[in-house]
Enzyme design. Sequence first.
Site, PDB file in Angstrom:
ATOM      1  N   TYR A 127      25.892  49.613  36.648  1.00 57.10           N
ATOM      2  CA  TYR A 127      27.582  49.811  36.566  1.00 57.10           C
ATOM      3  C   TYR A 127      27.810  48.542  37.991  1.00 57.10           C
ATOM      4  CZ  TYR A 127      32.719  51.127  36.033  1.00 57.10           C
ATOM      5  OH  TYR A 127      33.420  50.939  35.352  1.00 57.10           O
ATOM      6  N   ARG A 180      36.769  37.476  30.846  1.00 51.33           N
ATOM      7  CA  ARG A 180      37.102  37.973  31.945  1.00 51.33           C
ATOM      8  C   ARG A 180      36.541  39.142  32.252  1.00 51.33           C
ATOM      9  NH1 ARG A 180      37.979  42.148  34.238  1.00 51.33           N
ATOM     10  NH2 ARG A 180      39.584  43.111  33.491  1.00 51.33           N
ATOM     11  N   LYS A 198      29.430  50.001  30.607  1.00 51.00           N
ATOM     12  CA  LYS A 198      30.120  50.926  30.278  1.00 51.00           C
ATOM     13  C   LYS A 198      30.266  51.945  29.386  1.00 51.00           C
ATOM     14  CE  LYS A 198      33.993  49.583  32.065  1.00 51.00           C
ATOM     15  NZ  LYS A 198      34.579  49.943  32.941  1.00 51.00           N
ATOM     16  N   GLU A 269      37.162  46.150  26.179  1.00 48.65           N
ATOM     17  CA  GLU A 269      36.855  45.946  28.358  1.00 48.65           C
ATOM     18  C   GLU A 269      36.969  44.300  28.158  1.00 48.65           C
ATOM     19  OE1 GLU A 269      36.948  49.202  29.758  1.00 48.65           O
ATOM     20  OE2 GLU A 269      36.861  48.025  31.435  1.00 48.65           O
ATOM     21  N   ASP A 270      37.767  44.265  29.450  1.00 52.16           N
ATOM     22  CA  ASP A 270      36.896  42.729  29.839  1.00 52.16           C
ATOM     23  C   ASP A 270      37.617  41.357  29.301  1.00 52.16           C
ATOM     24  OD1 ASP A 270      36.948  44.382  32.204  1.00 52.16           O
ATOM     25  OD2 ASP A 270      34.960  43.632  32.925  1.00 52.16           O
ATOM     26  N   ASP A 292      40.429  49.554  27.962  1.00 53.01           N
ATOM     27  CA  ASP A 292      40.307  49.970  29.414  1.00 53.01           C
ATOM     28  C   ASP A 292      40.829  49.881  30.489  1.00 53.01           C
ATOM     29  OD1 ASP A 292      38.250  52.316  31.283  1.00 53.01           O
ATOM     30  OD2 ASP A 292      37.523  50.563  31.122  1.00 53.01           O
ATOM     31  N   ASP A 293      40.535  47.850  30.947  1.00 49.24           N
ATOM     32  CA  ASP A 293      41.866  47.479  31.761  1.00 49.24           C
ATOM     33  C   ASP A 293      43.044  48.030  32.259  1.00 49.24           C
ATOM     34  OD1 ASP A 293      38.658  46.332  32.811  1.00 49.24           O
ATOM     35  OD2 ASP A 293      39.177  45.317  30.661  1.00 49.24           O
ATOM     36  N   ASN A 446      36.925  43.820  41.087  1.00 51.86           N
ATOM     37  CA  ASN A 446      35.515  43.814  40.899  1.00 51.86           C
ATOM     38  C   ASN A 446      34.887  43.117  41.350  1.00 51.86           C
ATOM     39  OD1 ASN A 446      35.245  47.239  40.809  1.00 51.86           O
ATOM     40  ND2 ASN A 446      36.044  46.885  39.710  1.00 51.86           N
ATOM     41  N   ASN A 491      38.001  53.872  40.322  1.00 56.51           N
ATOM     42  CA  ASN A 491      37.375  52.953  39.253  1.00 56.51           C
ATOM     43  C   ASN A 491      37.444  53.415  37.726  1.00 56.51           C
ATOM     44  OD1 ASN A 491      35.214  52.274  37.284  1.00 56.51           O
ATOM     45  ND2 ASN A 491      34.761  50.774  39.060  1.00 56.51           N
TER      46      ASN A 491
HETATM   47  N1  LIG Z   1      38.863  49.206  39.882  1.00 55.67           N
HETATM   48  C1  LIG Z   1      38.966  49.312  38.515  1.00 55.67           C
HETATM   49  O1  LIG Z   1      38.901  50.078  37.362  1.00 55.67           O
HETATM   50  C2  LIG Z   1      39.192  48.257  38.042  1.00 55.67           C
HETATM   51  C3  LIG Z   1      39.171  46.543  38.649  1.00 55.67           C
HETATM   52  N2  LIG Z   1      39.717  45.846  38.030  1.00 55.67           N
HETATM   53  C4  LIG Z   1      39.382  44.595  38.375  1.00 55.67           C
HETATM   54  O2  LIG Z   1      40.780  43.971  38.183  1.00 55.67           O
HETATM   55  C5  LIG Z   1      40.565  43.017  38.800  1.00 55.67           C
HETATM   56  C6  LIG Z   1      41.731  41.738  38.274  1.00 55.67           C
HETATM   57  O3  LIG Z   1      41.804  42.126  36.496  1.00 55.67           O
HETATM   58  P1  LIG Z   1      42.418  41.791  35.576  1.00 55.67           P
HETATM   59  O4  LIG Z   1      43.725  42.191  36.153  1.00 55.67           O
HETATM   60  O5  LIG Z   1      42.223  42.372  34.377  1.00 55.67           O
HETATM   61  O6  LIG Z   1      42.625  39.882  35.726  1.00 55.67           O
HETATM   62  P2  LIG Z   1      43.654  39.138  35.186  1.00 55.67           P
HETATM   63  O7  LIG Z   1      42.766  37.885  34.988  1.00 55.67           O
HETATM   64  O8  LIG Z   1      44.334  39.845  33.923  1.00 55.67           O
HETATM   65  O9  LIG Z   1      44.902  38.914  36.383  1.00 55.67           O
HETATM   66  C7  LIG Z   1      44.573  38.583  37.785  1.00 55.67           C
HETATM   67  C8  LIG Z   1      45.774  38.074  38.322  1.00 55.67           C
HETATM   68  O10 LIG Z   1      46.082  38.195  40.174  1.00 55.67           O
HETATM   69  C9  LIG Z   1      46.480  37.577  40.203  1.00 55.67           C
HETATM   70  N3  LIG Z   1      45.849  36.595  41.108  1.00 55.67           N
HETATM   71  C10 LIG Z   1      45.407  35.440  41.714  1.00 55.67           C
HETATM   72  N4  LIG Z   1      44.805  35.224  42.480  1.00 55.67           N
HETATM   73  C11 LIG Z   1      45.862  35.405  43.554  1.00 55.67           C
HETATM   74  C12 LIG Z   1      46.218  35.584  44.425  1.00 55.67           C
HETATM   75  N5  LIG Z   1      45.504  35.005  45.484  1.00 55.67           N
HETATM   76  N6  LIG Z   1      47.617  36.479  45.041  1.00 55.67           N
HETATM   77  C13 LIG Z   1      47.960  37.357  43.992  1.00 55.67           C
HETATM   78  N7  LIG Z   1      47.343  37.276  43.245  1.00 55.67           N
HETATM   79  C14 LIG Z   1      46.947  36.302  42.739  1.00 55.67           C
HETATM   80  C15 LIG Z   1      46.370  36.011  38.398  1.00 55.67           C
HETATM   81  O11 LIG Z   1      47.563  35.501  39.346  1.00 55.67           O
HETATM   82  C16 LIG Z   1      46.909  37.850  37.757  1.00 55.67           C
HETATM   83  O12 LIG Z   1      47.900  37.788  38.094  1.00 55.67           O
HETATM   84  C17 LIG Z   1      39.148  41.842  38.819  1.00 55.67           C
HETATM   85  O13 LIG Z   1      38.741  41.723  39.955  1.00 55.67           O
HETATM   86  C18 LIG Z   1      39.154  43.440  37.573  1.00 55.67           C
HETATM   87  O14 LIG Z   1      37.868  43.770  38.574  1.00 55.67           O
HETATM   88  C19 LIG Z   1      40.098  45.000  36.585  1.00 55.67           C
HETATM   89  C20 LIG Z   1      40.018  46.463  35.977  1.00 55.67           C
HETATM   90  C21 LIG Z   1      39.498  48.303  36.830  1.00 55.67           C
HETATM   91  C1  LIG Z   2      36.117  48.679  36.552  1.00 52.57           C
HETATM   92  C2  LIG Z   2      36.230  47.759  35.223  1.00 52.57           C
HETATM   93  O1  LIG Z   2      36.847  47.933  34.331  1.00 52.57           O
HETATM   94  C3  LIG Z   2      36.774  46.160  35.732  1.00 52.57           C
HETATM   95  O2  LIG Z   2      36.284  45.839  37.089  1.00 52.57           O
HETATM   96  O3  LIG Z   2      37.282  45.094  34.431  1.00 52.57           O
HETATM   97 MG   LIG Z   3      37.143  46.245  32.945  1.00 58.95          MG
END
Ligand SMILES: NC(=O)C1=CN([C@@H]2O[C@H](COP(=O)(O)OP(=O)(O)OC[C@H]3O[C@@H](n4cnc5c(N)ncnc54)[C@H](O)[C@@H]3O)[C@@H](O)[C@H]2O)C=CC1
Ligand SMILES: CC(=O)C(=O)O
Ligand SMILES: [Mg+2]
Length: 604
Positions: A127, A180, A198, A269-270, A292-293, A446, A491
């Site tokens: 993962y 993504r 996953k 997912e993603d 999930d996201d 991540n 997470n």
């Molecule tokens: N810990 C967890 O369980 C999860 C973590 N994530 C992580 O969250 C991150 C984002 O995922 P999503 O929202 O789906 O992506 P996304 O692409 O939909 O959104 C990313 C956002 O970050 C903003 N962004 C980009 N550069 C920036 C900056 N310099 N300053 C401020 N904002 C900025 C973008 O404008 C956009 O609004 C990924 O790295 C993903 O791995 C996502 C889902 C679950």
């Molecule tokens: C953990 C997860 O779903 C993500 O980073 O997109």
């Molecule tokens: Mg995800």
Amino acid sequence: MWNLARAAWILRQSRRFSTIPGPCIVHKRGTDILHDPWFNKDTAFPLTERDRLGLRGLLPPRVISFEQQYDRFMDSYRSLEHNTKGEPESIVSLAKWRILNRLHDRNETLYYRVLIDNIKDFAPIIYTPTVGLVCQNYGGLFRRPRGMYFSAKDKGEMMSMIYNWPSPQVDMIVVTDGSRILGLGDLGVQGIGIPIGKLDMYVAAAGINPQRILPVMLDVGTNNQKLLQDKLYLGLRQPRLEGDEYLSIVDEFMEAAHARWPKAVIQFEDFQMKWAFETLQRYRKRFCTFNDDIQGTAGVALAGLFGALRAQGRPLKDFVKQKIVVVGAGSAGIGVLSMAKQAVSKMIGSSDNTEANNQFWLLDKDGLITKERKNIDPAAAPFARGFGPGEVEGLREGASLLEVIRKVKPHVLLGLSGVGGIFDEQVLKAMQESDSSRPAIFAMSNPTMNAECTAADAFKHAGENIVFASGSPFQNVSLGNGKIGYVNQANNMYLFPGIGLGALLSGARLISDGMLQAAAECLASYITDEDIQKGILFPSISSIRHITTQVGAAVIRAAIAEELAEGHGDVDLKELMHMSEEEIVEYVSRNMWYPIYSPLVHEK
Ligand SMILES: NC(=O)C1=CN([C@@H]2O[C@H](COP(=O)(O)OP(=O)(O)OC[C@H]3O[C@@H](n4cnc5c(N)ncnc54)[C@H](O)[C@@H]3O)[C@@H](O)[C@H]2O)C=CC1
Ligand SMILES: CC(=O)C(=O)O
Ligand SMILES: [Mg+2]
């Protein structure tokens, strides 16, 4: 009467869930079995089975026990660890992934047992973070396919293609379009690693039978120029489909999957943000599906936010006063704020959006999002700040993160931006002026290199009294004098397995907000006050099966309460409704698959 009914129920359960492994029907013989990881036991086939299944002579004569095989694998894993000491981390992680993947491709029973027993060590391999590296290097690492691939070229064929999948029953599908992948962007077909990872977590945490999982890649092209030029790229060499052309592919897949397995839960997912929201709205009332996201992440973050509040020694009702800055206005960031807003509305007993939003500040790549933002994304619009009375003075449209922190002095700083290191020294130091006695810093992006800050930097610059969580694992931080800065892994892996399992076992027609909220609340209440005081907001991943059992049971209870449950297998709705809370927990845990070798019986 009640007692009789209960006695009958208990009797049925004990028959239904006998711990002695039942026989498993296999339609092949000889080497075909040895080459099928679902059935293969390698050297552990007993002599009688070797005779029955045409395996005699195809294996060395000595029969090795499951435990011996297990020890042998763990020995080779440990020697790999030993022999790669000092090598770059990416090389070591990929070597570990390879050895695990080879075992998976040979013998799933042994693979899932070692995974379950060593989940704390192996989750970072199968993962996040290593799965990110695997996706990036998929072309070179590819040996055997896993899951199904539906491409834009398969339009019109999916209804028949779905029957190519060998398993008659599928319970859990995780689908991506690779647009993504974690914080790594568009990885096209290489994103298949995410549904695989996953679903491995589904098997490990939720006990979904690996014969009933299906990772799916919808290959609609990629806009990643590097991949399009890569000789080893295995996906379609075309730009991503857009608009109706894109949706028609997803629609066709959804119809095909639903036609063959109407009771399967489908996890998105993603997907890039626009399609994440669009597909969620499009399908959530028609299919048993969730994103999930957006939704899993929101629940985990909310549980973490409640924990951070408890760590400040404040009651839950004070959540409405927590000032929360979210960096990243994508599917995850907006999902978190939407759920937090629902929680606030519930607490203040108001549906007035303005009031419920009052404590949230949302930033994207262009800084603070305000009502002055041109071409604001509709999903972000409800969280845009105004400029009237009650607003923090001096905050303009597009204000930088540092400006926002300095002016707002938030209780919580939460990153879902995908941008590594964006919580730099200055930002973290500014959090020392937080209005909270125990500020929370959640660097949830991540994989590790995309985390908004490291755990060590957070404790170093923001102060030792913070609570910290990250999306990918970090080691706890030694603060000197025997003090430890605890690192939590915020997470969605803490919730999606329970959401999927609860939805499946309730037989819910769809996955409602109430079911998701129940999952989040269950996780939030899991941690003891003693742990919370130390800054531990989430339980150890070692207890992921127990957590998932509880979350799954909470989801089932919510589905029953909302009259969405329809029953599962031979447990009908009436029976579900008569179960006590404990019986539901028991029902969940007894339905979890556990890897042991079952006697194989050949049938033509
Ligand atoms: N810990 C967890 O369980 C999860 C973590 N994530 C992580 O969250 C991150 C984002 O995922 P999503 O929202 O789906 O992506 P996304 O692409 O939909 O959104 C990313 C956002 O970050 C903003 N962004 C980009 N550069 C920036 C900056 N310099 N300053 C401020 N904002 C900025 C973008 O404008 C956009 O609004 C990924 O790295 C993903 O791995 C996502 C889902 C679950
Ligand atoms: C953990 C997860 O779903 C993500 O980073 O997109
Ligand atoms: Mg995800």
